[in-house]
Design a protein around this motif. Structure first.
Motif, PDB file in Angstrom:
ATOM      1  N   PRO A 150       0.815  -1.223   0.000  1.00  0.00           N
ATOM      2  CA  PRO A 150       0.000   0.000   0.000  1.00  0.00           C
ATOM      3  C   PRO A 150       0.845   1.269   0.000  1.00  0.00           C
ATOM      4  O   PRO A 150       1.796   1.393   0.779  1.00  0.00           O
ATOM      5  CB  PRO A 150      -0.817  -0.111   1.294  1.00  0.00           C
ATOM      6  N   GLY A 151       0.500   2.189  -0.901  1.00  0.00           N
ATOM      7  CA  GLY A 151       1.175   3.477  -0.957  1.00  0.00           C
ATOM      8  C   GLY A 151       2.475   3.487  -1.726  1.00  0.00           C
ATOM      9  O   GLY A 151       3.056   4.561  -1.946  1.00  0.00           O
ATOM     10  N   GLN A 152       2.965   2.326  -2.155  1.00  0.00           N
ATOM     11  CA  GLN A 152       4.252   2.284  -2.852  1.00  0.00           C
ATOM     12  C   GLN A 152       4.127   2.621  -4.334  1.00  0.00           C
ATOM     13  O   GLN A 152       5.099   3.043  -4.963  1.00  0.00           O
ATOM     14  CB  GLN A 152       4.895   0.906  -2.687  1.00  0.00           C
ATOM     15  N   LEU A 153       2.946   2.421  -4.901  1.00  0.00           N
ATOM     16  CA  LEU A 153       2.732   2.812  -6.299  1.00  0.00           C
ATOM     17  C   LEU A 153       2.568   4.329  -6.377  1.00  0.00           C
ATOM     18  O   LEU A 153       1.855   4.932  -5.565  1.00  0.00           O
ATOM     19  CB  LEU A 153       1.480   2.143  -6.867  1.00  0.00           C
ATOM     20  N   THR A 154       3.226   4.948  -7.349  1.00  0.00           N
ATOM     21  CA  THR A 154       3.088   6.387  -7.568  1.00  0.00           C
ATOM     22  C   THR A 154       2.541   6.627  -8.969  1.00  0.00           C
ATOM     23  O   THR A 154       2.860   5.895  -9.905  1.00  0.00           O
ATOM     24  CB  THR A 154       4.440   7.100  -7.431  1.00  0.00           C
ATOM     25  N   TYR A 155       1.695   7.632  -9.107  1.00  0.00           N
ATOM     26  CA  TYR A 155       1.200   7.969 -10.444  1.00  0.00           C
ATOM     27  C   TYR A 155       1.366   9.461 -10.696  1.00  0.00           C
ATOM     28  O   TYR A 155       1.051  10.295  -9.862  1.00  0.00           O
ATOM     29  CB  TYR A 155      -0.253   7.522 -10.639  1.00  0.00           C
ATOM     30  N   ALA A 156       1.902   9.777 -11.861  1.00  0.00           N
ATOM     31  CA  ALA A 156       2.144  11.159 -12.244  1.00  0.00           C
ATOM     32  C   ALA A 156       0.895  11.748 -12.883  1.00  0.00           C
ATOM     33  O   ALA A 156       0.023  11.032 -13.364  1.00  0.00           O
ATOM     34  CB  ALA A 156       3.312  11.230 -13.222  1.00  0.00           C
ATOM     35  N   SER A 157       0.802  13.082 -12.884  1.00  0.00           N
ATOM     36  CA  SER A 157      -0.304  13.753 -13.558  1.00  0.00           C
ATOM     37  C   SER A 157       0.159  15.127 -14.029  1.00  0.00           C
ATOM     38  O   SER A 157       1.245  15.594 -13.681  1.00  0.00           O
ATOM     39  CB  SER A 157      -1.504  13.917 -12.630  1.00  0.00           C
ATOM     40  N   ALA A 188       4.080  16.832 -20.309  1.00  0.00           N
ATOM     41  CA  ALA A 188       5.450  16.573 -20.778  1.00  0.00           C
ATOM     42  C   ALA A 188       6.394  16.212 -19.629  1.00  0.00           C
ATOM     43  O   ALA A 188       7.099  15.197 -19.698  1.00  0.00           O
ATOM     44  CB  ALA A 188       5.965  17.769 -21.566  1.00  0.00           C
ATOM     45  N   PRO A 189       6.454  16.997 -18.545  1.00  0.00           N
ATOM     46  CA  PRO A 189       7.349  16.602 -17.443  1.00  0.00           C
ATOM     47  C   PRO A 189       6.900  15.316 -16.764  1.00  0.00           C
ATOM     48  O   PRO A 189       7.727  14.544 -16.272  1.00  0.00           O
ATOM     49  CB  PRO A 189       7.292  17.796 -16.481  1.00  0.00           C
ATOM     50  N   ALA A 190       5.575  15.065 -16.728  1.00  0.00           N
ATOM     51  CA  ALA A 190       5.090  13.816 -16.138  1.00  0.00           C
ATOM     52  C   ALA A 190       5.578  12.620 -16.960  1.00  0.00           C
ATOM     53  O   ALA A 190       6.013  11.602 -16.405  1.00  0.00           O
ATOM     54  CB  ALA A 190       3.561  13.830 -16.075  1.00  0.00           C
ATOM     55  N   MET A 191       5.532  12.741 -18.280  1.00  0.00           N
ATOM     56  CA  MET A 191       6.010  11.667 -19.148  1.00  0.00           C
ATOM     57  C   MET A 191       7.514  11.465 -18.981  1.00  0.00           C
ATOM     58  O   MET A 191       8.010  10.324 -18.964  1.00  0.00           O
ATOM     59  CB  MET A 191       5.683  11.996 -20.604  1.00  0.00           C
ATOM     60  N   ALA A 192       8.260  12.555 -18.844  1.00  0.00           N
ATOM     61  CA  ALA A 192       9.711  12.447 -18.665  1.00  0.00           C
ATOM     62  C   ALA A 192      10.050  11.670 -17.391  1.00  0.00           C
ATOM     63  O   ALA A 192      10.974  10.837 -17.379  1.00  0.00           O
ATOM     64  CB  ALA A 192      10.336  13.841 -18.611  1.00  0.00           C
ATOM     65  N   GLU A 193       9.297  11.916 -16.326  1.00  0.00           N
ATOM     66  CA  GLU A 193       9.528  11.203 -15.074  1.00  0.00           C
ATOM     67  C   GLU A 193       9.182   9.725 -15.210  1.00  0.00           C
ATOM     68  O   GLU A 193       9.850   8.865 -14.631  1.00  0.00           O
ATOM     69  CB  GLU A 193       8.705  11.838 -13.948  1.00  0.00           C
ATOM     70  N   LEU A 194       8.136   9.430 -15.974  1.00  0.00           N
ATOM     71  CA  LEU A 194       7.760   8.028 -16.188  1.00  0.00           C
ATOM     72  C   LEU A 194       8.859   7.295 -16.946  1.00  0.00           C
ATOM     73  O   LEU A 194       9.258   6.183 -16.577  1.00  0.00           O
ATOM     74  CB  LEU A 194       6.440   7.944 -16.964  1.00  0.00           C
ATOM     75  N   MET A 195       9.350   7.902 -18.017  1.00  0.00           N
ATOM     76  CA  MET A 195      10.377   7.243 -18.827  1.00  0.00           C
ATOM     77  C   MET A 195      11.689   7.087 -18.057  1.00  0.00           C
ATOM     78  O   MET A 195      12.478   6.194 -18.346  1.00  0.00           O
ATOM     79  CB  MET A 195      10.588   8.019 -20.131  1.00  0.00           C
ATOM     80  N   SER A 200       5.675   5.273 -10.950  1.00  0.00           N
ATOM     81  CA  SER A 200       5.235   3.937 -11.365  1.00  0.00           C
ATOM     82  C   SER A 200       4.392   3.955 -12.627  1.00  0.00           C
ATOM     83  O   SER A 200       4.463   3.028 -13.440  1.00  0.00           O
ATOM     84  CB  SER A 200       4.414   3.276 -10.248  1.00  0.00           C
ATOM     85  N   MET A 201       3.557   4.997 -12.788  1.00  0.00           N
ATOM     86  CA  MET A 201       2.606   4.996 -13.912  1.00  0.00           C
ATOM     87  C   MET A 201       2.151   6.403 -14.242  1.00  0.00           C
ATOM     88  O   MET A 201       2.362   7.354 -13.475  1.00  0.00           O
ATOM     89  CB  MET A 201       1.396   4.130 -13.565  1.00  0.00           C
ATOM     90  N   LEU A 202       1.507   6.511 -15.393  1.00  0.00           N
ATOM     91  CA  LEU A 202       0.924   7.766 -15.848  1.00  0.00           C
ATOM     92  C   LEU A 202      -0.264   7.447 -16.745  1.00  0.00           C
ATOM     93  O   LEU A 202      -0.162   6.619 -17.650  1.00  0.00           O
ATOM     94  CB  LEU A 202       1.951   8.594 -16.640  1.00  0.00           C
ATOM     95  N   PHE A 203      -1.391   8.081 -16.483  1.00  0.00           N
ATOM     96  CA  PHE A 203      -2.520   8.026 -17.404  1.00  0.00           C
ATOM     97  C   PHE A 203      -2.336   9.172 -18.397  1.00  0.00           C
ATOM     98  O   PHE A 203      -2.628  10.321 -18.086  1.00  0.00           O
ATOM     99  CB  PHE A 203      -3.853   8.193 -16.655  1.00  0.00           C
ATOM    100  N   ASP A 204      -1.842   8.857 -19.568  1.00  0.00           N
ATOM    101  CA  ASP A 204      -1.568   9.895 -20.560  1.00  0.00           C
ATOM    102  C   ASP A 204      -2.674   9.940 -21.599  1.00  0.00           C
ATOM    103  O   ASP A 204      -3.381   8.947 -21.830  1.00  0.00           O
ATOM    104  CB  ASP A 204      -0.227   9.632 -21.248  1.00  0.00           C
TER     105      ASP A 204
END
Length: 322
Positions: A150-157, A188-195, A200-204
């Motif tokens: 729990p809480g270990q997954l991170t998602y960018a936005s 754009a910065p959210a995608m850069a962090e994902l790559m 952990s993830m991004l809903f793009d």
């Protein structure tokens, strides 16, 4: 001629002249302004300029795109809300600003009462992405990890209240997991962090996700649309993945200020339908990853009210994730 006849004729001419002057002039009689709540060069701005070109052709008037970026599009919303309701200032809006933002935060406009919908133009979906080096090969694997840690997954936005933020909130709610939201100032910065594997993830948006998936920079695990995307044939929908209530699509449409004359709204709605039937415009939109969304004035009004109600109920979960 009899003097009485002359007088009567003059009186009738006066009445007819006054009636002719009272007839409203055909719309439009001056340039139209499309207000966009984002900076030039962004996805909504690009669609607005392509749309504006077609609108100008069909109406025989100049169409000006005015970018009023800031505050998640609400500066543009307020500008249109306060504009003279004559059809010459219109809001070319992305749905999060009108259906999500006022539901989860305080705004000075009412999405239902302050605008007269004209019609939708295109729709888009979100794609759940993980980095190319991510250990997760499916949504099921990702959710299993989330339940075990729990809480270990991170998602960018792209920021609080954005569509990818809301998609993350929905996944956490429907999957029964706890995740950590990491907001950025844009996709754009959210995608850069994902790559870079720092989240952990991004809903793009599918309009930009397809290129990154095809390049191998990221991996698509699921779509938030009700149907699969032909450009991402291996990615299942959230419904297929076991979440029947997870159906999230965004749209871009056209709104006028409230109290705009019904005949003006109808004239613009008819032109909107002609643009959406234009083969070249359709091809341009599909090439950019959008789907044409020919939703009528009446149905768009219902959609805005329904979406606003849905996200209003979700507001406590959104605020807890900020």
């Amino acid at each position: 001629m009899n003097p009485w006849t002359i007088a009567l004729s003059a009186a009738l001419l006066g009445v007819w002249g006054a009636a002719a002057q009272a007839q409203p002039k055909a719309f439009p009689q001056q340039p139209i302004k499309l207000v966009v709540g984002y900076s030039p060069g962004g996805s909504v701005d690009i669609v607005a300029r392509q749309y504006g070109h077609k609108l100008s052709e069909l109406l025989g008037q100049s169409v000006i795109v005015e970018n009023k970026a800031g505050a998640s599009g609400t500066l543009a919303a307020n500008a249109v809300k306060n504009a003279t309701p004559n059809g010459y200032t219109l809001y070319f809006v992305a749905s999060p600003t009108i259906s999500i933002t006022p539901a989860v935060t305080s705004t000075s406009f009412d999405p239902v009462a302050d605008f007269s919908p004209i019609g939708s133009v295109v729709k888009y979906t979100n794609v759940l992405l993980v980095g190319a080096q991510s250990p997760f090969k499916s949504l099921q694997e990702l959710v299993a990890f989330g339940k075990a840690q729990p809480g270990q997954l991170t998602y960018a936005s792209a920021g609080n209240g954005s569509s990818n933020h809301l998609s993350g909130v929905l996944l956490a709610k429907y999957a029964g997991i706890t995740m950590t939201h990491v907001p950025f100032k844009g996709n754009a910065p959210a995608m850069a962090e994902l790559m870079a594997n720092r989240v952990s993830m991004l809903f793009d948006l599918n309009t930009t996700a397809v290129t990154q998936v095809q390049s191998g920079s990221v991996r698509a695990l699921a779509l938030t649309s009700p149907l699969r995307n032909p450009q991402l044939p291996l990615a299942p929908t959230m419904v297929e993945s076991g979440y029947p209530d997870f159906n999230f699509e965004g749209w871009i449409g056209l709104l006028a200020p409230a109290r705009t004359a019904p005949e003006v709204v109808e004239a613009l709605a008819q032109v909107n339908q002609k643009i959406l039937a234009d083969a070249r415009f359709v091809a341009d939109m599909e090439r950019s990853g959008y789907a044409i969304d020919p939703v009528s004035t009446t149905d768009l009004k219902k959609r805005i009210a329904s979406d606003y109600h849905f996200f209003k109920q979700l507001a406590p979960d959104v605020q807890a994730s900020e």
